[in-house]
Design a protein around this motif. Structure first.
Motif, mmCIF file in Angstrom:
data_model
loop_
_atom_site.group_PDB
_atom_site.id
_atom_site.type_symbol
_atom_site.label_atom_id
_atom_site.label_comp_id
_atom_site.label_asym_id
_atom_site.label_seq_id
_atom_site.Cartn_x
_atom_site.Cartn_y
_atom_site.Cartn_z
ATOM 1 N N LYS A 67 76.839 78.521 58.351
ATOM 2 C CA LYS A 67 76.881 79.615 59.325
ATOM 3 C C LYS A 67 77.622 80.819 58.764
ATOM 4 C CE LYS A 67 76.590 76.781 63.518
ATOM 5 N NZ LYS A 67 77.305 76.295 64.727
ATOM 6 N N GLU A 68 78.711 80.572 58.035
ATOM 7 C CA GLU A 68 79.452 81.679 57.418
ATOM 8 C C GLU A 68 78.573 82.423 56.421
ATOM 9 O OE1 GLU A 68 83.214 80.700 55.663
ATOM 10 O OE2 GLU A 68 83.713 79.271 57.258
ATOM 11 N N TRP A 69 77.885 81.676 55.590
ATOM 12 C CA TRP A 69 77.027 82.306 54.576
ATOM 13 C C TRP A 69 75.882 83.082 55.226
ATOM 14 C CZ3 TRP A 69 76.853 77.214 51.284
ATOM 15 C CH2 TRP A 69 77.998 77.159 50.463
ATOM 16 N N PHE A 77 71.352 82.901 48.722
ATOM 17 C CA PHE A 77 70.919 81.859 47.786
ATOM 18 C C PHE A 77 70.374 80.703 48.602
ATOM 19 C CE2 PHE A 77 75.519 82.118 48.389
ATOM 20 C CZ PHE A 77 75.767 80.964 49.133
ATOM 21 N N PRO A 78 69.482 79.905 48.028
ATOM 22 C CA PRO A 78 68.949 78.760 48.773
ATOM 23 C C PRO A 78 69.994 77.658 48.910
ATOM 24 C CG PRO A 78 68.029 78.832 46.551
ATOM 25 C CD PRO A 78 68.814 80.094 46.726
ATOM 26 N N VAL A 79 69.950 76.946 50.032
ATOM 27 C CA VAL A 79 70.887 75.858 50.317
ATOM 28 C C VAL A 79 70.085 74.617 50.682
ATOM 29 C CG1 VAL A 79 72.728 75.028 51.830
ATOM 30 C CG2 VAL A 79 72.684 77.437 51.110
ATOM 31 N N VAL A 80 70.446 73.491 50.064
ATOM 32 C CA VAL A 80 69.867 72.187 50.410
ATOM 33 C C VAL A 80 70.997 71.320 50.946
ATOM 34 C CG1 VAL A 80 68.734 70.110 49.545
ATOM 35 C CG2 VAL A 80 68.031 72.358 48.687
ATOM 36 N N ILE A 81 70.819 70.840 52.169
ATOM 37 C CA ILE A 81 71.841 70.015 52.815
ATOM 38 C C ILE A 81 71.680 68.557 52.387
ATOM 39 C CG2 ILE A 81 72.659 69.146 55.044
ATOM 40 C CD1 ILE A 81 73.463 71.988 54.602
ATOM 41 N N MET A 82 72.835 67.872 52.147
ATOM 42 C CA MET A 82 72.844 66.443 51.824
ATOM 43 C C MET A 82 73.733 65.726 52.836
ATOM 44 S SD MET A 82 73.428 66.530 47.667
ATOM 45 C CE MET A 82 75.130 67.129 47.852
ATOM 46 N N SER A 83 73.287 64.565 53.303
ATOM 47 C CA SER A 83 74.144 63.816 54.219
ATOM 48 C C SER A 83 73.670 62.380 54.349
ATOM 49 C CB SER A 83 74.159 64.463 55.607
ATOM 50 O OG SER A 83 74.958 63.703 56.491
ATOM 51 N N GLY A 84 74.632 61.486 54.492
ATOM 52 C CA GLY A 84 74.315 60.092 54.768
ATOM 53 C C GLY A 84 74.419 59.779 56.240
ATOM 54 N N HIS A 85 74.789 60.796 57.045
ATOM 55 C CA HIS A 85 74.964 60.588 58.491
ATOM 56 C C HIS A 85 74.156 61.627 59.251
ATOM 57 C CE1 HIS A 85 78.351 58.054 57.291
ATOM 58 N NE2 HIS A 85 78.750 59.063 56.529
ATOM 59 N N GLY A 86 73.010 61.974 58.720
ATOM 60 C CA GLY A 86 72.224 63.040 59.319
ATOM 61 C C GLY A 86 71.429 62.576 60.526
ATOM 62 N N THR A 95 68.023 73.903 59.211
ATOM 63 C CA THR A 95 66.834 74.691 58.896
ATOM 64 C C THR A 95 66.842 76.006 59.650
ATOM 65 O OG1 THR A 95 65.598 72.640 58.552
ATOM 66 C CG2 THR A 95 64.319 74.648 58.792
ATOM 67 N N ARG A 96 67.267 75.968 60.915
ATOM 68 C CA ARG A 96 67.343 77.196 61.710
ATOM 69 C C ARG A 96 68.295 78.202 61.079
ATOM 70 N NH1 ARG A 96 70.351 79.628 65.368
ATOM 71 N NH2 ARG A 96 71.963 78.030 65.282
ATOM 72 N N LEU A 97 69.346 77.690 60.453
ATOM 73 C CA LEU A 97 70.317 78.570 59.796
ATOM 74 C C LEU A 97 69.858 79.014 58.414
ATOM 75 C CD1 LEU A 97 73.591 76.692 60.825
ATOM 76 C CD2 LEU A 97 72.861 78.962 61.595
ATOM 77 N N GLY A 98 68.708 78.524 57.977
ATOM 78 C CA GLY A 98 68.158 79.017 56.720
ATOM 79 C C GLY A 98 68.173 78.031 55.576
ATOM 80 N N ALA A 99 68.652 76.799 55.807
ATOM 81 C CA ALA A 99 68.645 75.813 54.723
ATOM 82 C C ALA A 99 67.212 75.527 54.292
ATOM 83 C CB ALA A 99 69.326 74.523 55.174
ATOM 84 N N TYR A 100 67.006 75.336 53.000
ATOM 85 C CA TYR A 100 65.651 75.094 52.497
ATOM 86 C C TYR A 100 65.170 73.688 52.837
ATOM 87 C CZ TYR A 100 61.763 74.293 49.331
ATOM 88 O OH TYR A 100 60.530 73.961 48.831
ATOM 89 N N ASP A 101 66.082 72.708 52.747
ATOM 90 C CA ASP A 101 65.653 71.326 52.990
ATOM 91 C C ASP A 101 66.869 70.478 53.325
ATOM 92 O OD1 ASP A 101 64.027 69.123 53.213
ATOM 93 O OD2 ASP A 101 63.065 69.375 51.263
#
Length: 458
Positions: A67-69, A77-86, A95-101
């Motif tokens: 959100k800050e970015w 720049f593109p951002v890809v989110i990683m999580s084991g608790h998604g 995705t709404r905030l602009g993350a690519y994947d």
């Protein structure tokens, strides 16, 4: 492989090291951060090529940093989110905030490499498209110094200050899209998107996804309305829109929100509609071929673009503009049109209007030789098109052209001739040339041909 580093943000040392080694083996430069603050400092000092961002970190969550970015507008720049608790909700929010994947842990190494590659490629294409869009905006100025054009530009500037819908009408090739882009550039939405919709290509069974977008698991695809949020949605040749699609579009625009196909949460959309047509929408309403409610919404502010034959004094200005732009964009030679050449152009009736004039200028720059364009060259270019007679041949194609340009020249001449014989009817044209209608429409657009559709072509 990249001009700057990929930043891996994760609090687990094993994951940071593993991802770094894998990506470095693929030829990428990689930096790491174990906290959100380290990532924040890194992006303040330099712009990464891409960020792989974990959600749960010891000093906060990755969504907050995202959100800050995004706070400044678009992500740098593109951002890809990683999580084991998604969860699906988290993926949709990212995705709404602009993350690519969104990548789930434990990470699939093959998917990681593929996602990084695609994200970097998508970012490269987006930057190229931004450059092209800025170039289009610079050229979105209706050229002409006649009183007709001066008054029309002044009218567009007045219309642009209000947020009403606009219906731009005029013959094929008069520059309706140029005026729509000029209106966009003069409005308070100029910094927001201008999204063009070729409505004839919106098939009823596919239009929901195209217009509204789609959610499939953790993947989100934005539709045309969402992409145009805050800006202008340009409906090109709106008369060709299927009645079912008309209803779906009008409903979304009046509610000012959409729900993506497969989704459950409404998404706000705020768009200004500018539509273009070369057909009489009022008559189509009487024939039940166009929705009356949509027509009245569109026709609040009508803008009529005159044919070129009504302001032929603008031909010299338009020729100079086309010579300069074709030289800059396509590297065509700079040639000077003699007074005799200009006079010959001014005495042509230009059934294809400004688009036809540009095509003739382009042809003269490609096929001619010498610094000057003579009147006889213009006469040959105008009389030798082979598009309005009864001949079965398309006309000679220069063997000096590269194969791609020669093929396009042939296809353009062939399709224009067939279009004339089909009397502008797209259904008959598709049957004559043996192409599926949607593919045919895209081919015509790619070749710069705007079909003159008959009233019976529904």
């Amino acid at each position: 492989m990249t001009g700057s580093a990929i930043l891996v943000v994760d609090d687990e040392p094993d994951i940071r090291t593993l991802v770094q080694e894998i990506l470095e083996d693929e030829g990428y430069e990689v930096e790491t951060a174990s906290t959100l603050e380290e990532a924040r400092v890194f992006t303040q000092d330099r712009t990464p090529a891409l960020v792989l961002l974990d959600i749960w970190m010891p000093d906060g969550d990755g969504i907050s940093l995202l959100k800050e970015w995004k706070a400044g507008g678009t992500l740098a720049f593109p951002v890809v989110i990683m999580s084991g608790h998604g969860s699906v909700e988290t993926a949709v929010e990212a995705t709404r905030l602009g993350a690519y994947d969104f990548l789930e842990k434990p990470l699939s190494l093959a998917k990681l490499i593929l996602t990084v590659s695609r994200a970097l490629e998508a970012d490269r294409l987006a930057r190229e498209n931004l450059g092209l869009r800025q170039q289009l905006e610079r050229s979105a100025y209706p050229e002409g110094e006649s009183r007709v054009m001066q008054d029309l530009r002044a009218q567009v500037r007045r219309i642009a200050q209000h947020d009403t819908w606009v219906l731009v009408s005029g013959e094929a090739g008069t520059g309706k899209q140029t005026f729509a882009r000029y209106l966009h550039s003069q409005s308070n939405r100029s910094a927001r998107p201008f999204v063009e919709v070729a409505v004839a290509s919106l098939a009823p069974d596919e239009s929901a996804v195209e217009l509204l977008g789609q959610e499939q698991g953790d993947r989100v695809r934005q539709g045309l309305l969402e992409r145009a949020h805050g800006g202008i949605l340009f409906l090109d040749e709106v008369a060709d829109m299927d009645l079912q699609v008309q209803g779906r579009l009008l409903n979304a625009l009046e509610q000012r929100s959409i729900t993506r196909v497969g989704g459950s949460e409404p998404v706000a959309v705020d768009v200004r509609v500018v539509a273009a047509t070369q057909r009489d929408l009022e008559e189509l309403v009487r024939e039940d071929a166009f929705r009356e409610d949509l027509y009245y919404r569109l026709s609040v502010v009508p803008l009529k673009i005159p044919p070129l034959r009504e302001h032929l004094e603008d031909v010299p200005v338009l020729v100079d503009h086309f010579v300069a732009s074709l030289h800059e964009r396509e590297g065509l030679p700079l040639r000077r049109f003699t007074s005799d050449a200009i006079q010959r152009l001014r005495h042509h009736d230009w059934p294809g209007n400004v688009r036809e004039l540009r095509s003739v200028v382009q042809r003269l720059l490609i096929l001619g030789s010498g610094d000057d364009v003579s009147g006889s060259e213009v006469e040959f270019a105008l009389s030798g098109r082979g598009l309005r007679g009864t001949s079965e041949t398309v006309g000679p194609i220069s063997t000096d052209l590269p194969l791609r340009e020669a093929r396009e020249e042939f296809e353009r001449g062939y399709l224009l001739q067939q279009l004339e014989r089909a009397e502008g009817n797209m259904t008959r044209l598709a049957e004559r040339v043996g192409l599926e209608r949607t593919h045919l429409y895209r081919k015509l657009k790619a070749l710069g041909i705007e079909p003159r559709k008959s009233r019976s072509d529904n």
